[in-house]
Design a protein around this motif. Structure first.
Motif, mmCIF file in Angstrom:
data_model
loop_
_atom_site.group_PDB
_atom_site.id
_atom_site.type_symbol
_atom_site.label_atom_id
_atom_site.label_comp_id
_atom_site.label_asym_id
_atom_site.label_seq_id
_atom_site.Cartn_x
_atom_site.Cartn_y
_atom_site.Cartn_z
ATOM 1 N N GLU A 33 80.358 51.176 64.445
ATOM 2 C CA GLU A 33 81.137 51.130 65.683
ATOM 3 C C GLU A 33 80.188 51.265 66.879
ATOM 4 O OE1 GLU A 33 84.471 50.726 67.959
ATOM 5 O OE2 GLU A 33 84.449 50.731 65.778
ATOM 6 N N PRO A 34 80.092 50.229 67.710
ATOM 7 C CA PRO A 34 79.172 50.312 68.848
ATOM 8 C C PRO A 34 79.764 51.179 69.962
ATOM 9 C CG PRO A 34 80.296 48.209 68.855
ATOM 10 C CD PRO A 34 80.739 48.935 67.614
ATOM 11 N N PRO A 35 78.904 51.651 70.872
ATOM 12 C CA PRO A 35 79.426 52.397 72.020
ATOM 13 C C PRO A 35 80.365 51.496 72.820
ATOM 14 C CG PRO A 35 77.040 52.590 71.882
ATOM 15 C CD PRO A 35 77.464 51.564 70.881
ATOM 16 N N GLN A 88 76.083 56.823 65.722
ATOM 17 C CA GLN A 88 76.615 58.025 66.364
ATOM 18 C C GLN A 88 75.758 58.436 67.555
ATOM 19 O OE1 GLN A 88 76.770 60.776 63.101
ATOM 20 N NE2 GLN A 88 78.500 59.720 62.130
ATOM 21 N N ALA A 89 74.439 58.329 67.420
ATOM 22 C CA ALA A 89 73.542 58.670 68.524
ATOM 23 C C ALA A 89 73.742 57.721 69.699
ATOM 24 C CB ALA A 89 72.090 58.639 68.054
ATOM 25 N N LEU A 90 73.925 56.438 69.417
ATOM 26 C CA LEU A 90 74.176 55.473 70.493
ATOM 27 C C LEU A 90 75.470 55.792 71.230
ATOM 28 C CD1 LEU A 90 73.043 52.187 68.739
ATOM 29 C CD2 LEU A 90 72.054 53.161 70.813
ATOM 30 N N ARG A 91 76.509 56.174 70.466
ATOM 31 C CA ARG A 91 77.773 56.547 71.119
ATOM 32 C C ARG A 91 77.630 57.832 71.929
ATOM 33 N NH1 ARG A 91 79.950 54.832 66.164
ATOM 34 N NH2 ARG A 91 80.308 56.979 65.525
ATOM 35 N N ALA A 92 76.770 58.749 71.470
ATOM 36 C CA ALA A 92 76.559 59.993 72.209
ATOM 37 C C ALA A 92 75.769 59.743 73.497
ATOM 38 C CB ALA A 92 75.830 61.007 71.328
ATOM 39 N N VAL A 93 74.801 58.852 73.443
ATOM 40 C CA VAL A 93 73.962 58.569 74.616
ATOM 41 C C VAL A 93 74.710 57.708 75.631
ATOM 42 C CG1 VAL A 93 71.857 57.380 75.362
ATOM 43 C CG2 VAL A 93 71.807 58.864 73.361
ATOM 44 N N LEU A 152 79.193 49.294 75.731
ATOM 45 C CA LEU A 152 78.333 48.143 75.403
ATOM 46 C C LEU A 152 79.137 46.972 74.815
ATOM 47 C CD1 LEU A 152 75.209 49.903 73.852
ATOM 48 C CD2 LEU A 152 75.545 49.094 76.185
ATOM 49 N N THR A 153 80.413 47.163 74.581
ATOM 50 C CA THR A 153 81.227 46.090 74.023
ATOM 51 C C THR A 153 82.139 45.455 75.060
ATOM 52 O OG1 THR A 153 82.978 47.615 73.363
ATOM 53 C CG2 THR A 153 81.252 47.132 71.738
ATOM 54 N N THR A 154 82.253 46.040 76.228
ATOM 55 C CA THR A 154 83.124 45.490 77.269
ATOM 56 C C THR A 154 82.462 44.302 77.929
ATOM 57 O OG1 THR A 154 82.263 47.043 78.902
ATOM 58 C CG2 THR A 154 84.259 47.698 77.697
ATOM 59 N N GLU A 155 83.236 43.523 78.618
ATOM 60 C CA GLU A 155 82.769 42.269 79.200
ATOM 61 C C GLU A 155 81.631 42.447 80.207
ATOM 62 O OE1 GLU A 155 83.392 39.048 78.546
ATOM 63 O OE2 GLU A 155 84.406 39.891 76.826
ATOM 64 N N GLY A 156 81.602 43.538 80.918
ATOM 65 C CA GLY A 156 80.589 43.681 81.956
ATOM 66 C C GLY A 156 79.272 44.233 81.463
ATOM 67 N N ALA A 157 79.151 44.572 80.221
ATOM 68 C CA ALA A 157 77.957 45.249 79.736
ATOM 69 C C ALA A 157 76.874 44.261 79.342
ATOM 70 C CB ALA A 157 78.295 46.127 78.541
ATOM 71 N N GLY A 158 75.737 44.361 79.971
ATOM 72 C CA GLY A 158 74.540 43.661 79.545
ATOM 73 C C GLY A 158 74.640 42.155 79.537
ATOM 74 N N ALA A 159 73.555 41.535 79.123
ATOM 75 C CA ALA A 159 73.508 40.066 79.015
ATOM 76 C C ALA A 159 74.039 39.641 77.669
ATOM 77 C CB ALA A 159 72.063 39.599 79.177
ATOM 78 N N ARG A 160 74.559 38.412 77.611
ATOM 79 C CA ARG A 160 75.086 37.905 76.352
ATOM 80 C C ARG A 160 74.255 36.795 75.815
ATOM 81 N NH1 ARG A 160 78.022 40.174 78.856
ATOM 82 N NH2 ARG A 160 79.972 40.117 79.724
ATOM 83 N N LEU A 183 70.097 45.743 73.929
ATOM 84 C CA LEU A 183 70.843 46.696 73.092
ATOM 85 C C LEU A 183 72.272 46.217 72.859
ATOM 86 C CD1 LEU A 183 70.720 49.377 71.587
ATOM 87 C CD2 LEU A 183 71.501 50.493 73.689
ATOM 88 N N THR A 184 72.878 45.660 73.883
ATOM 89 C CA THR A 184 74.249 45.137 73.753
ATOM 90 C C THR A 184 74.302 44.036 72.704
ATOM 91 O OG1 THR A 184 74.759 45.692 76.043
ATOM 92 C CG2 THR A 184 76.145 44.028 75.002
ATOM 93 N N GLN A 185 73.353 43.116 72.775
ATOM 94 C CA GLN A 185 73.316 42.044 71.776
ATOM 95 C C GLN A 185 73.099 42.600 70.378
ATOM 96 O OE1 GLN A 185 70.289 39.339 73.072
ATOM 97 N NE2 GLN A 185 71.647 38.284 74.500
ATOM 98 N N ALA A 186 72.198 43.561 70.260
ATOM 99 C CA ALA A 186 71.878 44.122 68.940
ATOM 100 C C ALA A 186 73.080 44.846 68.338
ATOM 101 C CB ALA A 186 70.681 45.065 69.050
#
Length: 183
Positions: free
Chosen positions: A170-172, A92-97, A175-183, A120-123
């Motif tokens: 449920e991740p933010p 919930q905190a991750l979704r809020a931030v 952070l789950t969309t294709e453009g977010a972070g490294a994979r 964070l995206t990977q985690a």
């Protein structure tokens, strides 16, 4: 008379083999649960560590840093009985931030932010998979343990009844969309 004894011996051997196979299968399922639980714990710890590191990196605003740090710290320090609640609160905190892609973009723009968002995206992507593997193993062991023969003959031994790990994982969305972070 001899034929009857032979058939009784064959039947006893067959029943013994079935019981031995069932007990072995149950033992393997319990080992699978232990391995899946260890993997889940590792992923949860990794997610909390990355979130705590991000909160102390100075790339978030102070209020978001405090919220994220406290939730991550609580998740890392939680007792086993309170672990599910603490991990749900971290989600919930991750979704809020990170409510939208702009929040992720702000962090990515800071020095070291891209790497932190990538980790964070990977985690946050790995936690639901690890939880699903664990809960699938629990479901399989429960199905075997519910058989009458297993209960009557106590083939599970003294192994505790397996419990699923239920949490909000449920991740933010950014952070789950294709453009977010490294994979």
């Amino acid at each position: 008379m001899t034929t009857t004894i032979i058939w009784i011996a064959v039947a006893l051997v067959a029943v013994g083999l079935y019981l031995s196979w069932t007990a072995g299968r149950l033992d393997r399922l319990h080992a699978r649960i232990d391995a899946a639980r260890a993997a889940l714990d590792a992923q949860l710890l990794r997610r909390a560590s990355v979130a705590q590191e991000l909160a102390t990196a100075g790339v978030l605003d102070p209020a978001a840093s405090i919220v994220l740090y406290e939730a991550a710290h609580a998740a890392r320090q939680a007792d086993p009985e309170q672990r599910e609640v603490a991990e749900s609160e971290l989600s919930q905190a991750l979704r809020a931030v990170f409510p939208d892609p702009d929040a992720v973009g702000e962090v990515s723009g800071a020095h070291g932010g891209t790497e932190a968002i990538g980790e964070l995206t990977q985690a946050v992507r790995r936690v639901p998979m690890a939880r699903r593997f664990h809960n699938d193993a629990v479901r399989a062991a429960r199905a075997v343990r519910e058989h009458r023969v297993v209960r009557w003959l106590r083939l599970a031994g003294h192994a505790p009844f397996p419990l699923a790990f239920e949490m909000d994982d449920e991740p933010p969305l950014p952070l789950t969309t294709e453009g977010a972070g490294a994979r």
